[in-house]
Design a protein around this motif. Sequence first.
Motif, PDB file in Angstrom:
ATOM      1  N   GLY A  86       0.359  -0.478   0.224  1.00  0.00           N
ATOM      2  CA  GLY A  86      -0.068  -0.105   0.116  1.00  0.00           C
ATOM      3  C   GLY A  86       0.742   1.454   0.073  1.00  0.00           C
ATOM      4  N   SER A  87       0.045   2.333  -0.682  1.00  0.00           N
ATOM      5  CA  SER A  87       0.752   3.749  -0.405  1.00  0.00           C
ATOM      6  C   SER A  87       0.159   4.745   0.525  1.00  0.00           C
ATOM      7  N   SER A  88       0.188   5.939   0.924  1.00  0.00           N
ATOM      8  CA  SER A  88       0.021   7.022   1.645  1.00  0.00           C
ATOM      9  C   SER A  88      -0.067   8.230   0.594  1.00  0.00           C
ATOM     10  N   ILE A  89      -0.522   9.214  -0.086  1.00  0.00           N
ATOM     11  CA  ILE A  89       0.297  10.770  -0.074  1.00  0.00           C
ATOM     12  C   ILE A  89      -0.463  11.749   0.698  1.00  0.00           C
ATOM     13  N   ARG A  90       0.466  12.338   1.066  1.00  0.00           N
ATOM     14  CA  ARG A  90      -0.147  13.715   2.327  1.00  0.00           C
ATOM     15  C   ARG A  90       0.083  14.607   1.659  1.00  0.00           C
ATOM     16  N   GLN A  91      -0.495  14.968   1.495  1.00  0.00           N
ATOM     17  CA  GLN A  91      -0.680  17.023   0.398  1.00  0.00           C
ATOM     18  C   GLN A  91      -1.648  18.047   1.469  1.00  0.00           C
ATOM     19  N   GLY A  92      -1.366  18.743   2.066  1.00  0.00           N
ATOM     20  CA  GLY A  92      -1.754  20.177   2.012  1.00  0.00           C
ATOM     21  C   GLY A  92      -2.479  21.069   1.003  1.00  0.00           C
ATOM     22  N   VAL A  93      -2.742  22.104   1.646  1.00  0.00           N
ATOM     23  CA  VAL A  93      -4.013  22.751   0.403  1.00  0.00           C
ATOM     24  C   VAL A  93      -2.630  23.082  -0.785  1.00  0.00           C
ATOM     25  N   PHE A  94      -1.557  24.127  -0.564  1.00  0.00           N
ATOM     26  CA  PHE A  94      -0.509  24.645  -1.174  1.00  0.00           C
ATOM     27  C   PHE A  94      -0.209  23.397  -2.058  1.00  0.00           C
ATOM     28  N   GLY A  95       0.020  21.928  -1.377  1.00  0.00           N
ATOM     29  CA  GLY A  95       0.585  21.118  -2.344  1.00  0.00           C
ATOM     30  C   GLY A  95      -0.189  20.620  -3.224  1.00  0.00           C
ATOM     31  N   ARG A  96      -1.927  20.736  -3.088  1.00  0.00           N
ATOM     32  CA  ARG A  96      -2.493  20.258  -3.922  1.00  0.00           C
ATOM     33  C   ARG A  96      -2.672  21.183  -5.310  1.00  0.00           C
ATOM     34  N   ILE A  97      -2.363  22.161  -4.732  1.00  0.00           N
ATOM     35  CA  ILE A  97      -2.541  23.420  -5.622  1.00  0.00           C
ATOM     36  C   ILE A  97      -1.239  23.643  -6.817  1.00  0.00           C
ATOM     37  N   PHE A  98      -0.404  23.395  -5.951  1.00  0.00           N
ATOM     38  CA  PHE A  98       0.793  23.664  -7.219  1.00  0.00           C
ATOM     39  C   PHE A  98       1.452  22.128  -7.339  1.00  0.00           C
ATOM     40  N   GLY A  99       0.845  20.501  -7.147  1.00  0.00           N
ATOM     41  CA  GLY A  99       1.390  19.523  -7.188  1.00  0.00           C
ATOM     42  C   GLY A  99       2.383  19.494  -6.555  1.00  0.00           C
ATOM     43  N   PHE A 100       2.665  18.944  -4.942  1.00  0.00           N
ATOM     44  CA  PHE A 100       3.712  18.256  -3.991  1.00  0.00           C
ATOM     45  C   PHE A 100       3.022  18.467  -2.919  1.00  0.00           C
ATOM     46  N   GLY A 101       4.080  16.779  -2.448  1.00  0.00           N
ATOM     47  CA  GLY A 101       3.054  16.300  -1.005  1.00  0.00           C
ATOM     48  C   GLY A 101       4.538  15.160  -1.068  1.00  0.00           C
ATOM     49  N   HIS A 102       3.840  14.354   0.404  1.00  0.00           N
ATOM     50  CA  HIS A 102       4.543  13.432   0.947  1.00  0.00           C
ATOM     51  C   HIS A 102       4.341  12.200   0.317  1.00  0.00           C
ATOM     52  N   LEU A 103       5.386  11.350  -0.509  1.00  0.00           N
ATOM     53  CA  LEU A 103       4.353  10.084  -0.083  1.00  0.00           C
ATOM     54  C   LEU A 103       5.277   8.362   0.517  1.00  0.00           C
ATOM     55  N   SER A 104       4.574   7.558   1.000  1.00  0.00           N
ATOM     56  CA  SER A 104       4.752   7.106   1.882  1.00  0.00           C
ATOM     57  C   SER A 104       4.481   5.278   1.397  1.00  0.00           C
ATOM     58  N   ILE A 105       5.047   4.639   0.705  1.00  0.00           N
ATOM     59  CA  ILE A 105       5.237   3.162   0.905  1.00  0.00           C
ATOM     60  C   ILE A 105       5.484   2.234   1.924  1.00  0.00           C
ATOM     61  N   ASN A 106       4.191   1.320   1.705  1.00  0.00           N
ATOM     62  CA  ASN A 106       4.519   0.453   3.284  1.00  0.00           C
ATOM     63  C   ASN A 106       4.665  -1.020   2.315  1.00  0.00           C
ATOM     64  N   GLY A 107       5.747  -1.784   2.382  1.00  0.00           N
ATOM     65  CA  GLY A 107       5.862  -2.972   1.741  1.00  0.00           C
ATOM     66  C   GLY A 107       5.746  -3.661   2.861  1.00  0.00           C
ATOM     67  N   ARG A 108       5.510  -5.053   2.813  1.00  0.00           N
ATOM     68  CA  ARG A 108       5.231  -5.969   3.349  1.00  0.00           C
ATOM     69  C   ARG A 108       5.463  -5.872   5.776  1.00  0.00           C
ATOM     70  N   GLY A 109       5.237  -6.591   6.400  1.00  0.00           N
ATOM     71  CA  GLY A 109       5.550  -6.382   7.857  1.00  0.00           C
ATOM     72  C   GLY A 109       6.413  -4.885   7.830  1.00  0.00           C
ATOM     73  N   GLU A 110       7.444  -4.913   8.860  1.00  0.00           N
ATOM     74  CA  GLU A 110       7.842  -3.476   8.975  1.00  0.00           C
ATOM     75  C   GLU A 110       8.170  -2.055   8.350  1.00  0.00           C
ATOM     76  N   THR A 111       8.332  -2.778   6.738  1.00  0.00           N
ATOM     77  CA  THR A 111       8.803  -1.937   5.718  1.00  0.00           C
ATOM     78  C   THR A 111       7.651  -0.981   4.797  1.00  0.00           C
ATOM     79  N   HIS A 112       8.780   0.154   5.052  1.00  0.00           N
ATOM     80  CA  HIS A 112       8.158   1.443   4.178  1.00  0.00           C
ATOM     81  C   HIS A 112       9.047   2.464   4.106  1.00  0.00           C
ATOM     82  N   ILE A 113       8.549   3.254   2.917  1.00  0.00           N
ATOM     83  CA  ILE A 113       9.783   4.362   2.871  1.00  0.00           C
ATOM     84  C   ILE A 113       9.002   5.685   2.549  1.00  0.00           C
ATOM     85  N   VAL A 114       9.322   6.625   3.423  1.00  0.00           N
ATOM     86  CA  VAL A 114       8.708   7.850   3.666  1.00  0.00           C
ATOM     87  C   VAL A 114       9.780   8.327   2.521  1.00  0.00           C
ATOM     88  N   PHE A 115       8.941   9.092   1.358  1.00  0.00           N
ATOM     89  CA  PHE A 115       9.736   9.719   0.350  1.00  0.00           C
ATOM     90  C   PHE A 115       9.477  11.249   0.797  1.00  0.00           C
TER      91      PHE A 115
END
Length: 141
Positions: A86-115
């Motif tokens: 799975g994955s999740s994206i976090r964008q605030g108001v300005f992030g939605r307007i200007f097209g930027f944000g945080h991405l987190s990708i979750n792997g099996r178990g405890e594995t995850h990458i927060v970009f």
Amino acid sequence: MAGYIEKRLYEGETLRYQGQFHWLSHFRAWLALIVLGIVIFGIVFFIAEQIRLRTTEFAVTDRRVVLKKGLFSADVQEITLDSIEGSSIRQGVFGRIFGFGHLSINGRGETHIVFPVMANPATFRAHAERTKQSTPSEGPV
């Protein structure tokens, strides 16, 4: 010029998508240089931010998702495409307007990458999902 990730692809592995920082990340460094440039802090912040922006890479290959950070030492995090749950994206108001944000990708178990904040995180995630679906999964060996 080939980056760190591109130079270290496995045999037969191809780079599918290279993520980028949003232009506002560069703007913040330039603004600090201009506004605080009179003070040494502005120059130091500018140099530190430019080093961070130029030594951080994130990409989707046909086998994995990779995040590399670091100048003198490399902190490399990766998740194979078949391990992504799975994955999740976090964008605030300005992030939605200007097209930027945080991405987190979750792997099996405890594995995850927060970009770090990136341009078009939904596009990066879509490339990972599209590549995951187009790559034939390996059966039992």
